[in-house]
Design a protein around this motif. Structure first.
Motif, PDB file in Angstrom:
ATOM      1  N   VAL A  11      78.610  52.681 103.653  1.00  0.00           N
ATOM      2  CA  VAL A  11      77.898  53.446 104.686  1.00  0.00           C
ATOM      3  C   VAL A  11      77.121  54.588 104.042  1.00  0.00           C
ATOM      4  O   VAL A  11      75.941  54.805 104.360  1.00  0.00           O
ATOM      5  N   ALA A  12      77.746  55.307 103.121  1.00  0.00           N
ATOM      6  CA  ALA A  12      77.058  56.413 102.441  1.00  0.00           C
ATOM      7  C   ALA A  12      75.847  55.903 101.656  1.00  0.00           C
ATOM      8  O   ALA A  12      74.773  56.516 101.684  1.00  0.00           O
ATOM      9  N   ALA A  13      76.012  54.782 100.973  1.00  0.00           N
ATOM     10  CA  ALA A  13      74.908  54.220 100.197  1.00  0.00           C
ATOM     11  C   ALA A  13      73.778  53.752 101.112  1.00  0.00           C
ATOM     12  O   ALA A  13      72.600  53.997 100.836  1.00  0.00           O
ATOM     13  N   HIS A  14      74.123  53.094 102.227  1.00  0.00           N
ATOM     14  CA  HIS A  14      73.091  52.644 103.163  1.00  0.00           C
ATOM     15  C   HIS A  14      72.373  53.839 103.785  1.00  0.00           C
ATOM     16  O   HIS A  14      71.159  53.781 104.024  1.00  0.00           O
ATOM     17  N   HIS A  15      73.104  54.916 104.049  1.00  0.00           N
ATOM     18  CA  HIS A  15      72.477  56.125 104.588  1.00  0.00           C
ATOM     19  C   HIS A  15      71.425  56.638 103.608  1.00  0.00           C
ATOM     20  O   HIS A  15      70.317  57.016 104.007  1.00  0.00           O
ATOM     21  N   GLN A  16      71.770  56.674 102.323  1.00  0.00           N
ATOM     22  CA  GLN A  16      70.798  57.131 101.320  1.00  0.00           C
ATOM     23  C   GLN A  16      69.608  56.183 101.239  1.00  0.00           C
ATOM     24  O   GLN A  16      68.473  56.626 101.097  1.00  0.00           O
TER      25      GLN A  16
ATOM     26  N   ARG B 105      86.052  47.638  85.423  1.00  0.00           N
ATOM     27  CA  ARG B 105      85.695  49.058  85.266  1.00  0.00           C
ATOM     28  C   ARG B 105      84.721  49.536  86.346  1.00  0.00           C
ATOM     29  O   ARG B 105      84.383  50.710  86.397  1.00  0.00           O
ATOM     30  N   PHE B 106      84.261  48.630  87.205  1.00  0.00           N
ATOM     31  CA  PHE B 106      83.385  49.016  88.313  1.00  0.00           C
ATOM     32  C   PHE B 106      84.194  49.926  89.243  1.00  0.00           C
ATOM     33  O   PHE B 106      85.360  49.658  89.518  1.00  0.00           O
ATOM     34  N   PRO B 107      83.604  50.996  89.730  1.00  0.00           N
ATOM     35  CA  PRO B 107      84.347  51.913  90.611  1.00  0.00           C
ATOM     36  C   PRO B 107      84.933  51.185  91.824  1.00  0.00           C
ATOM     37  O   PRO B 107      84.334  50.253  92.356  1.00  0.00           O
ATOM     38  N   GLN B 108      86.106  51.647  92.245  1.00  0.00           N
ATOM     39  CA  GLN B 108      86.709  51.135  93.480  1.00  0.00           C
ATOM     40  C   GLN B 108      85.807  51.580  94.630  1.00  0.00           C
ATOM     41  O   GLN B 108      85.388  52.728  94.679  1.00  0.00           O
ATOM     42  N   TYR B 109      85.503  50.675  95.545  1.00  0.00           N
ATOM     43  CA  TYR B 109      84.630  51.029  96.665  1.00  0.00           C
ATOM     44  C   TYR B 109      85.182  50.442  97.953  1.00  0.00           C
ATOM     45  O   TYR B 109      85.945  49.484  97.949  1.00  0.00           O
TER      46      TYR B 109
ATOM     47  N   TYR C  38      59.835  45.432 115.921  1.00  0.00           N
ATOM     48  CA  TYR C  38      60.888  46.192 115.246  1.00  0.00           C
ATOM     49  C   TYR C  38      60.739  46.146 113.735  1.00  0.00           C
ATOM     50  O   TYR C  38      60.183  45.196 113.179  1.00  0.00           O
ATOM     51  N   TYR C  39      61.259  47.168 113.104  1.00  0.00           N
ATOM     52  CA  TYR C  39      61.307  47.265 111.648  1.00  0.00           C
ATOM     53  C   TYR C  39      62.735  46.878 111.252  1.00  0.00           C
ATOM     54  O   TYR C  39      63.659  47.674 111.382  1.00  0.00           O
ATOM     55  N   ILE C  40      62.915  45.648 110.849  1.00  0.00           N
ATOM     56  CA  ILE C  40      64.224  45.077 110.560  1.00  0.00           C
ATOM     57  C   ILE C  40      64.576  45.346 109.096  1.00  0.00           C
ATOM     58  O   ILE C  40      63.789  45.027 108.198  1.00  0.00           O
ATOM     59  N   ILE C  41      65.751  45.900 108.861  1.00  0.00           N
ATOM     60  CA  ILE C  41      66.207  46.221 107.510  1.00  0.00           C
ATOM     61  C   ILE C  41      67.492  45.446 107.237  1.00  0.00           C
ATOM     62  O   ILE C  41      68.473  45.584 107.987  1.00  0.00           O
ATOM     63  N   LEU C  42      67.482  44.625 106.192  1.00  0.00           N
ATOM     64  CA  LEU C  42      68.609  43.774 105.833  1.00  0.00           C
ATOM     65  C   LEU C  42      69.075  44.126 104.418  1.00  0.00           C
ATOM     66  O   LEU C  42      68.624  43.518 103.444  1.00  0.00           O
ATOM     67  N   PRO C  43      69.975  45.086 104.275  1.00  0.00           N
ATOM     68  CA  PRO C  43      70.426  45.445 102.928  1.00  0.00           C
ATOM     69  C   PRO C  43      71.549  44.528 102.440  1.00  0.00           C
ATOM     70  O   PRO C  43      72.264  43.915 103.230  1.00  0.00           O
ATOM     71  N   ASP C  44      71.673  44.442 101.133  1.00  0.00           N
ATOM     72  CA  ASP C  44      72.837  43.818 100.508  1.00  0.00           C
ATOM     73  C   ASP C  44      73.832  44.939 100.266  1.00  0.00           C
ATOM     74  O   ASP C  44      73.494  45.942  99.632  1.00  0.00           O
ATOM     75  N   GLY C  45      75.045  44.797 100.761  1.00  0.00           N
ATOM     76  CA  GLY C  45      76.057  45.819 100.557  1.00  0.00           C
ATOM     77  C   GLY C  45      76.461  45.920  99.093  1.00  0.00           C
ATOM     78  O   GLY C  45      76.217  45.011  98.293  1.00  0.00           O
ATOM     79  N   VAL C  46      77.075  47.033  98.733  1.00  0.00           N
ATOM     80  CA  VAL C  46      77.605  47.200  97.379  1.00  0.00           C
ATOM     81  C   VAL C  46      78.542  46.019  97.110  1.00  0.00           C
ATOM     82  O   VAL C  46      79.366  45.667  97.953  1.00  0.00           O
ATOM     83  N   GLY C  47      78.382  45.399  95.959  1.00  0.00           N
ATOM     84  CA  GLY C  47      79.232  44.269  95.598  1.00  0.00           C
ATOM     85  C   GLY C  47      78.723  42.930  96.089  1.00  0.00           C
ATOM     86  O   GLY C  47      79.385  41.913  95.903  1.00  0.00           O
ATOM     87  N   HIS C  48      77.538  42.889  96.708  1.00  0.00           N
ATOM     88  CA  HIS C  48      77.025  41.650  97.287  1.00  0.00           C
ATOM     89  C   HIS C  48      75.555  41.427  96.928  1.00  0.00           C
ATOM     90  O   HIS C  48      74.820  42.377  96.668  1.00  0.00           O
ATOM     91  N   GLY C  49      75.145  40.188  97.002  1.00  0.00           N
ATOM     92  CA  GLY C  49      73.747  39.829  96.798  1.00  0.00           C
ATOM     93  C   GLY C  49      73.180  40.385  95.509  1.00  0.00           C
ATOM     94  O   GLY C  49      73.768  40.248  94.443  1.00  0.00           O
TER      95      GLY C  49
ATOM     96  N   PHE D 271      81.564  57.748  94.429  1.00  0.00           N
ATOM     97  CA  PHE D 271      82.368  56.969  95.349  1.00  0.00           C
ATOM     98  C   PHE D 271      83.485  57.829  95.917  1.00  0.00           C
ATOM     99  O   PHE D 271      83.864  58.852  95.340  1.00  0.00           O
ATOM    100  N   ARG D 272      84.021  57.412  97.046  1.00  0.00           N
ATOM    101  CA  ARG D 272      85.105  58.142  97.693  1.00  0.00           C
ATOM    102  C   ARG D 272      86.315  58.256  96.772  1.00  0.00           C
ATOM    103  O   ARG D 272      87.074  59.213  96.850  1.00  0.00           O
ATOM    104  N   SER D 273      86.466  57.310  95.841  1.00  0.00           N
ATOM    105  CA  SER D 273      87.579  57.335  94.899  1.00  0.00           C
ATOM    106  C   SER D 273      87.444  58.468  93.881  1.00  0.00           C
ATOM    107  O   SER D 273      88.370  58.744  93.135  1.00  0.00           O
ATOM    108  N   GLY D 274      86.253  59.086  93.843  1.00  0.00           N
ATOM    109  CA  GLY D 274      85.984  60.136  92.863  1.00  0.00           C
ATOM    110  C   GLY D 274      85.222  59.621  91.660  1.00  0.00           C
ATOM    111  O   GLY D 274      84.685  60.397  90.869  1.00  0.00           O
ATOM    112  N   GLU D 275      85.170  58.312  91.501  1.00  0.00           N
ATOM    113  CA  GLU D 275      84.429  57.715  90.390  1.00  0.00           C
ATOM    114  C   GLU D 275      82.933  57.806  90.672  1.00  0.00           C
ATOM    115  O   GLU D 275      82.502  57.883  91.822  1.00  0.00           O
ATOM    116  N   THR D 276      82.145  57.785  89.613  1.00  0.00           N
ATOM    117  CA  THR D 276      80.687  57.787  89.776  1.00  0.00           C
ATOM    118  C   THR D 276      80.094  56.622  89.001  1.00  0.00           C
ATOM    119  O   THR D 276      80.679  56.117  88.048  1.00  0.00           O
TER     120      THR D 276
END
Length: 160
Positions: free
Chosen positions: A143-148, A133-137, A110-121, A45-50
């Motif tokens: 965006v980085a996670a969706h890119h991956q 204790r979950f990393p701050q996000y 179209y190829y529609i992609i509907l992700p659940d964001g971190v912390g949701h769904g 995560f951007r906070s440095g936590e993993t």
């Protein structure tokens, strides 16, 4: 008098609800969905936590179309807001207006992609067990996670 007005209001609200529900002739006409989970190992995560494993849940409609180089040319990523999940776009009021034949995001084209964001769904979130204790996000992490998810799991190349 007040009781009669309340009853009439309740009756009108119930009638409106029943009339707004889809009937047999109004059922969904978009293609079937596919759900999946992509696990990112040691997500930083951007906070440095993993997190040893960050789970990203997603739903897709339609099929990816590839050009001569093998790149997906018809992917559409739809992100939910700060609440909810990707599943909210499968409700009739959204999907019925967007994903059917001839509609703006026709899932046959179209190829529609509907992700659940971190912390949701069904994606990783504090309430899964880590709580405080979950990393701050933040959005940068999402965006980085969706890119991956797109590049490593769904094989969708992101063009700059």
């Amino acid at each position: 008098m007040r009781r009669t007005v309340s009853r009439l209001f309740a009756l009108a609200a119930a009638a409106h609800l029943l009339l707004s529900l889809p009937t047999r002739g109004q059922t969904a006409t978009w293609p079937a969905t596919t759900e999946g989970d992509f696990v990112v190992k040691n997500f930083k995560f951007r906070s440095g936590e993993t997190l040893p494993e960050l789970r990203l849940h997603y739903t897709t409609l339609g099929k990816p179309a590839r050009n001569a180089e093998g790149r997906v040319t018809n992917a559409v990523l739809i992100l939910h807001g700060t609440g909810g999940s990707g599943q909210q776009f499968l409700q009739q009021q959204f999907a019925g207006e967007l994903f059917g034949p001839g509609q703006l995001l026709d899932a046959n084209r179209y190829y529609i992609i509907l992700p659940d964001g971190v912390g949701h769904g069904k994606s990783s979130k504090p309430s899964d067990g880590l709580h405080a204790r979950f990393p701050q996000y933040d959005y940068d992490d999402m965006v980085a996670a969706h890119h991956q998810l797109l590049s490593e799991s769904l094989d969708v190349t992101i063009c700059a």
